[in-house]
Design a protein around this motif. Structure first.
Motif, short mmCIF file in Angstrom:
data_model
loop_
_atom_site.label_atom_id
_atom_site.label_comp_id
_atom_site.label_asym_id
_atom_site.label_seq_id
_atom_site.Cartn_x
_atom_site.Cartn_y
_atom_site.Cartn_z
N MET A 155 -42.25 -8.83 26.12
CA MET A 155 -42.22 -10.12 26.79
C MET A 155 -40.79 -10.45 27.19
SD MET A 155 -43.15 -13.94 25.39
CE MET A 155 -41.62 -14.30 24.57
N THR A 156 -40.63 -10.98 28.38
CA THR A 156 -39.35 -11.47 28.84
C THR A 156 -39.00 -12.71 28.04
OG1 THR A 156 -39.94 -10.69 31.05
CG2 THR A 156 -38.07 -12.19 30.89
N LYS A 157 -37.72 -12.86 27.68
CA LYS A 157 -37.29 -14.01 26.90
C LYS A 157 -37.23 -15.26 27.78
CE LYS A 157 -33.55 -15.51 23.97
NZ LYS A 157 -33.70 -15.61 22.58
N PHE A 158 -37.72 -16.38 27.27
CA PHE A 158 -37.72 -17.63 28.00
C PHE A 158 -36.33 -18.24 28.02
CE2 PHE A 158 -38.15 -22.30 28.03
CZ PHE A 158 -38.71 -22.45 29.29
N ASN A 159 -35.89 -18.64 29.22
CA ASN A 159 -34.61 -19.32 29.40
C ASN A 159 -34.92 -20.61 30.16
OD1 ASN A 159 -32.13 -20.29 30.17
ND2 ASN A 159 -31.38 -18.35 30.97
N HIS A 160 -34.77 -21.75 29.47
CA HIS A 160 -35.13 -23.03 30.09
C HIS A 160 -34.32 -23.32 31.35
CE1 HIS A 160 -31.60 -25.33 28.77
NE2 HIS A 160 -31.65 -24.58 27.69
N ALA A 161 -33.15 -22.72 31.49
CA ALA A 161 -32.34 -22.94 32.68
C ALA A 161 -32.98 -22.33 33.93
CB ALA A 161 -30.93 -22.38 32.48
N ASN A 162 -33.90 -21.39 33.73
CA ASN A 162 -34.59 -20.75 34.86
C ASN A 162 -35.88 -21.45 35.24
OD1 ASN A 162 -32.67 -18.77 35.22
ND2 ASN A 162 -33.70 -17.31 33.88
N LEU A 163 -36.16 -22.60 34.62
CA LEU A 163 -37.41 -23.32 34.87
C LEU A 163 -37.15 -24.59 35.68
CD1 LEU A 163 -40.48 -23.72 34.33
CD2 LEU A 163 -39.81 -24.95 32.24
N THR A 164 -37.88 -24.72 36.79
CA THR A 164 -37.86 -25.94 37.59
C THR A 164 -39.23 -26.59 37.48
OG1 THR A 164 -36.31 -24.94 39.15
CG2 THR A 164 -37.56 -26.85 39.93
N VAL A 165 -39.24 -27.88 37.12
CA VAL A 165 -40.50 -28.61 36.95
C VAL A 165 -40.60 -29.70 38.01
CG1 VAL A 165 -41.91 -29.98 35.37
CG2 VAL A 165 -40.40 -28.19 34.46
N THR A 166 -41.76 -29.76 38.66
CA THR A 166 -42.02 -30.78 39.68
C THR A 166 -43.30 -31.52 39.31
OG1 THR A 166 -41.03 -29.35 41.36
CG2 THR A 166 -42.42 -31.16 42.15
N ARG A 192 -52.14 -4.91 36.72
CA ARG A 192 -51.99 -6.37 36.81
C ARG A 192 -52.45 -7.05 35.51
NH1 ARG A 192 -51.20 -9.24 41.22
NH2 ARG A 192 -52.75 -10.84 40.72
N PHE A 193 -53.57 -6.58 34.96
CA PHE A 193 -54.08 -7.14 33.72
C PHE A 193 -53.05 -6.98 32.59
CE2 PHE A 193 -56.50 -6.53 29.74
CZ PHE A 193 -57.12 -7.76 29.66
N MET A 194 -52.49 -5.80 32.47
CA MET A 194 -51.50 -5.55 31.40
C MET A 194 -50.24 -6.38 31.60
SD MET A 194 -53.15 -3.73 29.38
CE MET A 194 -51.84 -3.52 28.21
N ILE A 195 -49.80 -6.54 32.84
CA ILE A 195 -48.61 -7.37 33.10
C ILE A 195 -48.90 -8.82 32.75
CG2 ILE A 195 -47.12 -8.29 34.93
CD1 ILE A 195 -47.30 -5.48 36.25
N PHE A 196 -50.05 -9.33 33.18
CA PHE A 196 -50.40 -10.71 32.84
C PHE A 196 -50.45 -10.89 31.31
CE2 PHE A 196 -52.38 -11.59 37.14
CZ PHE A 196 -51.55 -12.67 37.43
N LYS A 197 -51.08 -9.95 30.61
CA LYS A 197 -51.15 -10.06 29.15
C LYS A 197 -49.75 -10.04 28.53
CE LYS A 197 -53.98 -8.02 26.47
NZ LYS A 197 -54.79 -7.02 25.78
N LYS A 198 -48.91 -9.15 29.03
CA LYS A 198 -47.55 -9.00 28.49
C LYS A 198 -46.72 -10.25 28.73
CE LYS A 198 -43.44 -6.15 29.03
NZ LYS A 198 -42.55 -6.40 30.13
N GLU A 199 -46.87 -10.86 29.88
CA GLU A 199 -46.03 -12.01 30.26
C GLU A 199 -46.67 -13.37 29.97
OE1 GLU A 199 -42.92 -11.68 31.07
OE2 GLU A 199 -42.99 -9.49 31.24
#
Length: 158
Positions: free
Chosen positions: A1-12, A91-98
Motif C-alpha cells: 500500500m502507498t503511504k498516505f500523505n495528507h498534504a497530497n489530499l484536496t477536499v471539496t 485492476r482488481f488486485m490494484i484496487f485491493k492493494k490501494e
C-alpha cells in the motif's frame, strides 16, 4: 500500500453538504492523479464523475442505512467488458492493494464530520467490486472509520 500523505489530499464540499452535515445523501468520490500522486476527494449530494478518466479509477462511497444501522458502502469499477479477464484481474488486485489508502483519504478528508456523528466511527465499511467476471465481483469488509483514523495517529481515536 502507498503511504498516505495528507498534504497530497484536496477536499471539496458541494452544497448543501458541509464538513458537519448532513448525513443523509452524503456521497464521496475519490479520484487521483497518476502523474502527481495527488488525491481528490469530493463530498457532495451526488457523485462526481470524471469526464477525463477513461479507466474509471474512482472510488465512490456513501452512508447507507439498513435495519436501523449505518455503514459506509463503496464501490469501484473493475470491468464491464472493456477490459479482458487478465486486465480485469490486474485492476482488481490494484484496487485491493490501494483500498486502504483510498479509505484513509476518505475518512481523514471528512474527519470533522465524525464530531457531529461520532457513532459512525464504528460503522462497518464495505466495498463492492463491480465486474462482469465472477471472480472479481465481490463485496469485501474493510473495517471501520475509527481504525483508519487510529492508524494515522498511532493511537486510539476517541
Amino acid at each position: 500500500m502507498t503511504k498516505f500523505n495528507h498534504a497530497n489530499l484536496t477536499v471539496t464540499y458541494i452544497a448543501p453538504i458541509t464538513p458537519f452535515r448532513p448525513l443523509e445523501g452524503r456521497k464521496y468520490t475519490l479520484s487521483h492523479s497518476d502523474t502527481t500522486g495527488k488525491l481528490f476527494l469530493t463530498v457532495g449530494p451526488e457523485y462526481s464523475y470524471s469526464t477525463t478518466t477513461v479507466a474509471k479509477d474512482e472510488v465512490f462511497a456513501e452512508w447507507v442505512q439498513s435495519m436501523g444501522e449505518y455503514s459506509l458502502y463503496g464501490r469501484v469499477h473493475v470491468s464491464s467488458g472493456e477490459f479482458d479477464e487478465q486486465q480485469s484481474g490486474v485492476r482488481f488486485m490494484i484496487f485491493k492493494k490501494e483500498m486502504d489508502l483510498a479509505l484513509t483519504a476518505i475518512v481523514y478528508g471528512d474527519q470533522v464530520f465524525y464530531k457531529s456523528f461520532p457513532w459512525l466511527l464504528d460503522a462497518p465499511i464495505y466495498i463492492q467490486f463491480d465486474s462482469i467476471y465472477p471472480e472479481f465481483k465481490k463485496v469485501l469488509y474493510y473495517g471501520t472509520p475509527r481504525q483508519y483514523l487510529a492508524s494515522l495517529r498511532g493511537q486510539k481515536v476517541t
